[in-house]
Design an enzyme around this catalytic site. Structure first.
Site, mmCIF file in Angstrom:
data_model
loop_
_atom_site.group_PDB
_atom_site.id
_atom_site.type_symbol
_atom_site.label_atom_id
_atom_site.label_comp_id
_atom_site.label_asym_id
_atom_site.label_seq_id
_atom_site.Cartn_x
_atom_site.Cartn_y
_atom_site.Cartn_z
ATOM 1 N N LYS A 110 12.131 22.061 4.828
ATOM 2 C CA LYS A 110 11.079 22.974 4.372
ATOM 3 C C LYS A 110 11.673 24.137 3.588
ATOM 4 C CE LYS A 110 9.344 26.191 7.180
ATOM 5 N NZ LYS A 110 9.258 27.500 6.484
ATOM 6 N N ASN A 111 12.796 24.670 4.079
ATOM 7 C CA ASN A 111 13.383 25.857 3.470
ATOM 8 C C ASN A 111 14.098 25.579 2.151
ATOM 9 O OD1 ASN A 111 12.429 27.398 5.578
ATOM 10 N ND2 ASN A 111 14.351 27.363 6.717
ATOM 11 N N ARG A 170 4.781 33.508 2.189
ATOM 12 C CA ARG A 170 5.512 34.500 1.401
ATOM 13 C C ARG A 170 6.121 33.913 0.134
ATOM 14 N NH1 ARG A 170 7.016 39.193 4.426
ATOM 15 N NH2 ARG A 170 6.104 39.134 6.501
ATOM 16 N N CYS A 210 5.051 34.173 9.349
ATOM 17 C CA CYS A 210 5.125 34.213 10.810
ATOM 18 C C CYS A 210 5.481 35.611 11.282
ATOM 19 C CB CYS A 210 6.175 33.219 11.318
ATOM 20 S SG CYS A 210 5.635 31.492 11.228
ATOM 21 N N ASP A 270 16.487 29.787 13.949
ATOM 22 C CA ASP A 270 15.455 28.766 14.145
ATOM 23 C C ASP A 270 15.826 27.760 15.230
ATOM 24 O OD1 ASP A 270 13.500 29.506 12.142
ATOM 25 O OD2 ASP A 270 14.985 28.946 10.662
#
Length: 441
Positions: free
Chosen positions: A26-27, A99, A123, A313
């Protein structure tokens, strides 16, 4: 699955067994999609997960005139030939709590000479203001105007290379510099850069497009601006955060999960800690098998850190497994100051966890003198029991799923749609692994 109102009822105590497959991180994927704006020709991105954050970026690209199509699962074709300005209301409608719009600014300033962003969410795990992003863009020559509906930026004289020194190796700020510097006039020197694998994969993508980027020692990145970039063809790096989450699920439920697509190199730090706790793993060419040894788990002391340290994470899912370890574990969170909000639900389920404002670790902490609970002491082993839980954020939410899966009795976990922001088809994966649950809503 929507982002609000979804509920899953889990009958816990059943070990998870089976194989799941990872897609791209995802990042990385969302930033790679933004990078396509910089190209003069179309790009192809493979191993794209079907998660809500990807859908948010796809919507934002669409309102900016980038044509995004998919002819097979996990493959996106991105055509930026008709990039255009978007109305603030359209951006706001697609961005939601994401964001990601702040990272559109550099590429849009290069392509259009202007950019707009709404107020940004994300988040609620700590203070992540965009002020530093705006200051970086000013250093490149952007003119920033704060308006009631958001922020307007322009570059009347174009963007120029600059020297940036990050006080903390922020991933987002590093991405901002990279996406802005590659087409800025002159050389940009970035000191104190983040060097996460996802950052390095973004650099790989930009180099494929024609960028000139040098990564030196001591977190120094130099970018020589170029006049033109082409599209790219790239297979995204696997999602190491999801891999660690399923590994923690295997340990907490006394299960055995093969995580297809996971690789050793990017998981090195996690694997060391997993082994210290007592977990077992086997590394294969096509993934990593994580499993409970059938013996006692051991307590550990963990301090989160930027890469190559233990990722922030990773700590939330692993904390659930640490409730099963015999003895006292300590987790010191040094990256986000409010990441222990998920602990309250674990305590309600029977965990013995105390959170502290003091830095219970040897590492210097950015917010050690401020009023935040950022150290946790976990005493075990304890048997968790079912409870009603409301998911607070992405990683905390998956941790709550793990807790419910490992608990005795039935848990009702609501707001699980948030988890779909970063975990592709997690409901189907739970089915594959033999979890006992019912999805509502």
């Amino acid at each position: 699955m929507g982002l609000q109102g979804d509920t899953i009822t889990i009958h816990g105590g059943r070990p998870l067994h089976g194989r799941i497959e990872l897609k791209g991180a995802k990042n990385l994927v969302t930033k790679a999609m933004v990078a396509a704006i910089l190209g003069e020709t179309p790009s192809v991105l493979r191993d794209v997960p079907d998660i809500s954050d990807v859908r948010v970026v796809r919507g934002l690209l669409d309102v900016h005139g980038v044509k995004v199509t998919s002819d097979e699962e996990g493959v996106l074709h991105l055509d930026p030939s008709n990039v255009e300005s978007a109305h603030m209301a359209d951006i706001d409608a697609h961005a939601g709590s994401s964001r990601i719009p702040i990272l559109f600014c550099g590429p849009l300033l290069h392509r259009l000479g202007e950019a707009f962003i709404p107020d940004l969410g994300g988040c609620r795990i700590g203070d992540r203001p965009i002020d530093y992003h705006l200051e970086v863009l000013r250093q490149f020559g952007a003119v920033v105007e704060k308006q009631p509906s958001g922020i307007r930026m322009s570059a009347p004289n174009g963007l120029k290379g600059t020297k940036v020194h990050l006080p903390y190796p922020s991933v987002g700020a590093t991405e901002q510099v990279l996406l802005t510097a590659v087409r800025a006039d002159g050389i940009t020197e970035l000191r104190g850069a983040a060097i996460e694998p996802e950052i390095m994969d973004l650099i790989n993508i930009l180099q494929k497009m024609g960028a000139i980027i040098t990564v030196d020692t001591d977190r120094v990145i130099r970018i020589e601006g170029v006049d033109r970039l082409e599209g790219y063809s790239h297979t995204a790096l696997f999602d190491r955060n999801e891999a660690a989450s399923w590994a923690a699920a295997a340990l907490a439920t006394e299960g055995d999960i093969f995580v297809g697509g996971a690789r050793q190199a990017e998981m090195l730090t996690f694997l060391n800690v997993f082994r210290k706790v007592g977990g077992k793993f086997d590394i294969a060419d096509d993934g990593i098998r994580f499993y409970h040894p059938g013996t006692e788990l051991h307590p550990v002391i963990i301090e989160t850190d930027v890469h190559p340290g233990f990722m922030t994470d990773w700590q939330q899912p692993l904390v659930v497994a640490l409730t099963k370890a015999k003895g006292v574990s300590i987790v010191h969170e040094t990256v986000y100051e409010q990441r222990f909000g998920f602990v309250d639900a674990l305590v309600e389920m029977g965990a013995t966890i105390q959170v502290h404002k003091e830095c219970l670790g040897g590492q210097a902490c950015r917010f050690g003198q401020r009023n935040f609970n950022h150290s946790a002491v976990i005493s075990g082993p304890t048997q968790l029991h079912g409870a009603d839980i409301v998911v607070p954020d992405l990683r905390g939410g998956f941790s709550h799923l793990i807790a419910a899966l490992s608990a005795e009795g039935t848990s009702r976990v609501s707001n699980v749609g948030i988890i779909s922001r970063g975990y592709e088809k997690f409901i189907a994966k739970l089915e594959q692994l033999g979890a006992d649950f019912v999805l509502e809503g």
